[in-house]
Design a protein around this motif. Structure first.
Motif, PDB file in Angstrom:
ATOM      1  N   UNK A 192      58.545 104.412  52.022  1.00  0.00           N
ATOM      2  CA  UNK A 192      58.476 105.854  51.723  1.00  0.00           C
ATOM      3  C   UNK A 192      58.154 106.733  52.924  1.00  0.00           C
ATOM      4  N   UNK A 193      57.645 106.177  54.015  1.00  0.00           N
ATOM      5  CA  UNK A 193      57.423 106.934  55.242  1.00  0.00           C
ATOM      6  C   UNK A 193      56.644 108.237  55.028  1.00  0.00           C
ATOM      7  N   UNK A 194      55.425 108.202  54.494  1.00  0.00           N
ATOM      8  CA  UNK A 194      54.660 109.450  54.366  1.00  0.00           C
ATOM      9  C   UNK A 194      54.321 110.018  55.735  1.00  0.00           C
ATOM     10  N   UNK A 195      54.155 111.312  55.794  1.00  0.00           N
ATOM     11  CA  UNK A 195      53.827 111.988  57.050  1.00  0.00           C
ATOM     12  C   UNK A 195      52.402 112.548  56.974  1.00  0.00           C
ATOM     13  N   UNK A 196      52.184 113.527  56.106  1.00  0.00           N
ATOM     14  CA  UNK A 196      50.849 114.095  55.941  1.00  0.00           C
ATOM     15  C   UNK A 196      50.068 113.257  54.922  1.00  0.00           C
ATOM     16  N   UNK A 197      48.801 113.031  55.227  1.00  0.00           N
ATOM     17  CA  UNK A 197      47.977 112.179  54.371  1.00  0.00           C
ATOM     18  C   UNK A 197      47.631 112.877  53.064  1.00  0.00           C
ATOM     19  N   UNK A 198      47.626 112.096  51.978  1.00  0.00           N
ATOM     20  CA  UNK A 198      47.024 112.508  50.713  1.00  0.00           C
ATOM     21  C   UNK A 198      46.487 111.242  50.053  1.00  0.00           C
ATOM     22  N   UNK A 199      45.404 111.338  49.294  1.00  0.00           N
ATOM     23  CA  UNK A 199      44.836 110.133  48.685  1.00  0.00           C
ATOM     24  C   UNK A 199      45.719 109.599  47.567  1.00  0.00           C
ATOM     25  N   UNK A 200      45.628 108.314  47.357  1.00  0.00           N
ATOM     26  CA  UNK A 200      46.341 107.703  46.249  1.00  0.00           C
ATOM     27  C   UNK A 200      47.714 107.195  46.629  1.00  0.00           C
ATOM     28  N   UNK A 201      48.294 106.373  45.735  1.00  0.00           N
ATOM     29  CA  UNK A 201      49.604 105.777  46.021  1.00  0.00           C
ATOM     30  C   UNK A 201      50.751 106.755  45.758  1.00  0.00           C
ATOM     31  N   UNK A 202      51.945 106.354  46.205  1.00  0.00           N
ATOM     32  CA  UNK A 202      53.123 107.181  45.960  1.00  0.00           C
ATOM     33  C   UNK A 202      53.700 106.976  44.559  1.00  0.00           C
ATOM     34  N   UNK A 203      53.479 105.803  43.981  1.00  0.00           N
ATOM     35  CA  UNK A 203      54.060 105.488  42.671  1.00  0.00           C
ATOM     36  C   UNK A 203      53.082 105.881  41.559  1.00  0.00           C
ATOM     37  N   UNK A 204      53.550 106.620  40.552  1.00  0.00           N
ATOM     38  CA  UNK A 204      52.650 107.031  39.456  1.00  0.00           C
ATOM     39  C   UNK A 204      52.150 105.819  38.658  1.00  0.00           C
ATOM     40  N   UNK A 264      53.090 126.233  60.429  1.00  0.00           N
ATOM     41  CA  UNK A 264      53.110 126.076  58.969  1.00  0.00           C
ATOM     42  C   UNK A 264      52.056 125.071  58.512  1.00  0.00           C
ATOM     43  N   UNK A 265      51.883 123.997  59.278  1.00  0.00           N
ATOM     44  CA  UNK A 265      50.880 122.997  58.923  1.00  0.00           C
ATOM     45  C   UNK A 265      49.473 123.589  59.001  1.00  0.00           C
ATOM     46  N   UNK A 266      49.193 124.325  60.057  1.00  0.00           N
ATOM     47  CA  UNK A 266      47.886 124.976  60.175  1.00  0.00           C
ATOM     48  C   UNK A 266      47.657 125.959  59.035  1.00  0.00           C
ATOM     49  N   UNK A 267      48.705 126.678  58.639  1.00  0.00           N
ATOM     50  CA  UNK A 267      48.573 127.597  57.509  1.00  0.00           C
ATOM     51  C   UNK A 267      48.214 126.863  56.235  1.00  0.00           C
ATOM     52  N   UNK A 268      48.773 125.667  56.076  1.00  0.00           N
ATOM     53  CA  UNK A 268      48.463 124.872  54.888  1.00  0.00           C
ATOM     54  C   UNK A 268      47.031 124.392  54.869  1.00  0.00           C
TER      55      UNK A 268
END
Length: 549
Positions: free
Chosen positions: A273-285, A475-479
């Motif tokens: 899946x090649x994630x770029x920005x980190x977020x907790x948890x897996x990609x699959x529901x 844009x990333x800094x704005x986020x």
């Protein structure tokens, strides 16, 4: 047969007709030998980054490993960014660099260095050739490894005095056995056919390994929504198809939200899946069952639980899976799902087209209007090479490409890929017009590629989206609701006014700076009739300006 003659003989047997390189003293024995072999063209680039990018585009267009000749330690170092890109994009390359003369290596002569140590983190495998009789074995092995899943670049360090030796060496032939079709296809078909809400994630392996047609058949049999993998490198499913739902975002939480409505997901040829920005948890529901198909056994279950995993040649395995599914005419539920998805996707595409057309006007252009104009003007059968970061995200929302190998991108993150890769793409398949959509920052990293475009009269249309900034970082800094956002000051992220027509002229490339969106549509539509390169400088509205639906 002398070592250098053996090398050229192997290149010819492996189908190599072009060598991409930038030479130095340690490559002179090889260059000298090419004088007697005019059937192998030396494609000169004036910087190793552009050289590797050209080879990358060429390998993808031809479907065969490309051969690269770099210069010793410093030249190899210049090419490392391109090798990292090729590794991430699974592009098969065989790369050599000439090592200093072994007879005085102990004295640490100028240009010498640890070539294998430099290359190792960026490539699939390395060879340090020390004996003339080993050269044919190692070169042949490099070509085999370059295409063995997962494909990628393979590096050989070859001392200059070894190539010049008069030692007799022998050749051997080593045919490549195609990988087998995966077992367990019937179980995977049963799981997919029983899904109430199926989805498909089309990974770049599908496009690389000739599986697009079979994946279309599978999606239609299931009535499944189809997503491209995040930041996909190529065309892995037709972007104009009724079932095509767009690109998954490169963030696990957002992938999880996008896939939440589906009970079974087929993931084909997709690298983790090649994630770029980190977020907790897996990609699959939670609760979603995954059927995964890949030619690389290490991908199965790499980052998520798999209910059914198939390892084998991707194209033939998908073909067999398609044949094992019910005929769409015998699956009324699948047909109802397809009708629903068709209406939804038509409405989504109409909405973005409407927003883009409303933003048409004079330069500087709205980014969405600019990419929509490029997509609208594309000639039939065009290949789009994209290295435009923020504009590239918008471009993928308006493209309607359908033929395999119609999109070229790199997941590697090494900027400067686009110009050189576009040149190599056009060389690899001169029957198709090539339109390169580039960010201004990306273009600055790879400007030397324009020299090769002009030198070899390659008919590429380069479209530079010129916003004068590193917009994606703003844009990333704005986020993040950052201090920079609150202050309205982004240190180090502004490029200022850049006139790319001046840069193009320096390299001998014709250029135009557009003043209205209609000019952009027309210039792109003329791409099929060019006899040489053209650069189009497209001034864009700056940060936080323009339509962003």
């Amino acid at each position: 047969m002398r070592p250098v003659e053996a090398l050229i003989r192997i290149l010819r047997e492996e189908g190599v007709t072009r060598v991409f390189g930038n030479p130095g003293t340690t490559e002179l024995p090889f260059l000298d030998a090419l004088v007697d072999h005019p059937d192998i063209e030396y494609v000169l680039g004036v910087h190793e980054g552009s050289v590797v990018a050209m080879a990358d585009g060429y390998a993808r267009a031809t479907g065969r490993p490309a051969f690269v000749s770099l210069h010793v330690a410093a030249g190899l170092a210049n090419g490392l960014s391109g090798l990292l890109n090729a590794s991430r994009s699974r592009t098969p390359l065989v790369v050599t660099a000439g090592q200093q003369d072994r007879r005085h290596l102990a004295q640490d002569p100028m240009l010498s260095g640890d070539l294998v140590g430099l290359a190792r983190p960026a490539v699939k495998a390395t060879f340090d050739v020390q004996h003339a009789q080993d050269l044919p074995v190692m070169v042949r092995r490099a070509f085999r490894l370059a295409v063995l899943p997962p494909a990628g670049p393979v590096f050989l360090s070859v001392p200059m005095d070894l190539l010049a030796e008069e030692t007799e060496v022998t050749l051997f032939d080593a045919p490549v056995a195609p990988p087998p079709v995966a077992t367990g296809v019937d179980a995977a078909a049963a799981l997919l056919a029983g899904a109430r809400h199926p989805a498909v994630v089309a990974g770049d392996g599908v496009g690389r390994e000739g599986g697009v047609g079979s994946l279309v058949t599978i999606a239609e049999a299931l009535g499944a929504a189809v997503y491209h993998q995040p930041m996909h490198d190529g065309l892995d499913f037709p972007m104009d198809h009724d079932l095509y739902a767009g690109v998954l975002p490169p963030v696990n939480a957002e992938i999880r939200a996008a896939l939440a409505p589906y009970d079974v997901v087929l993931i084909a040829g997709c690298h983790a899946f090649m994630p770029h920005h980190y977020s907790p948890g897996p990609a699959i529901p939670p609760g979603t069952r995954v059927v995964q198909v890949d030619s690389d056994p290490t991908e199965i279950g790499r980052n998520f639980t798999v209910a059914c995993g198939l390892t084998g040649a991707l194209g033939p395995t998908l073909q067999r899976l398609a044949a094992a599914l019910p005929d769409p005419s015998d699956a009324p539920e699948a047909q109802r799902r397809r009708c629903t998805l068709r209406q939804r996707h038509l409405e989504q595409r109409a909405a973005i087209d409407t927003a883009a057309l409303k933003a048409y006007g004079r330069a500087p252009l709205d980014p969405l209007a600019a990419v929509h104009a490029v997509a609208s003007g594309l000639p039939d059968d065009a290949v789009v090479l994209e290295e435009a970061i923020t504009a590239g995200v918008l471009l993928r929302r308006v493209l309607r490409l359908a033929r395999p190998r119609s999109l070229v991108h790199t997941l590697g993150g090494g900027l400067g890929f686009g110009i050189g890769a576009a040149v190599g793409t056009a060389m690899g398949d001169p029957t198709r017009p090539v339109v390169a959509v580039l960010g201004d920052g990306c273009s600055m990293f790879g400007l030397q590629g324009l020299w090769a475009a002009a030198r070899h009269a390659v008919p590429v249309t380069f479209v530079v989206m010129n916003n004068g900034e590193y917009r994606t970082l703003k844009d990333t800094l704005d986020g993040w609701d950052s201090r920079a956002t609150r202050a309205g000051h982004y240190p180090g992220l502004d490029l200022g006014g850049l006139d790319f027509t001046v840069a193009a002229a320096f390299f001998g490339v014709e250029a135009r700076r557009i003043t209205h969106v209609d000019e952009l549509v027309q210039l792109v539509s003329d791409a099929a009739h060019r006899s040489g390169p053209l650069l189009i400088d497209v001034p864009l509205l700056g940060h936080q300006q323009g339509a962003r639906p």
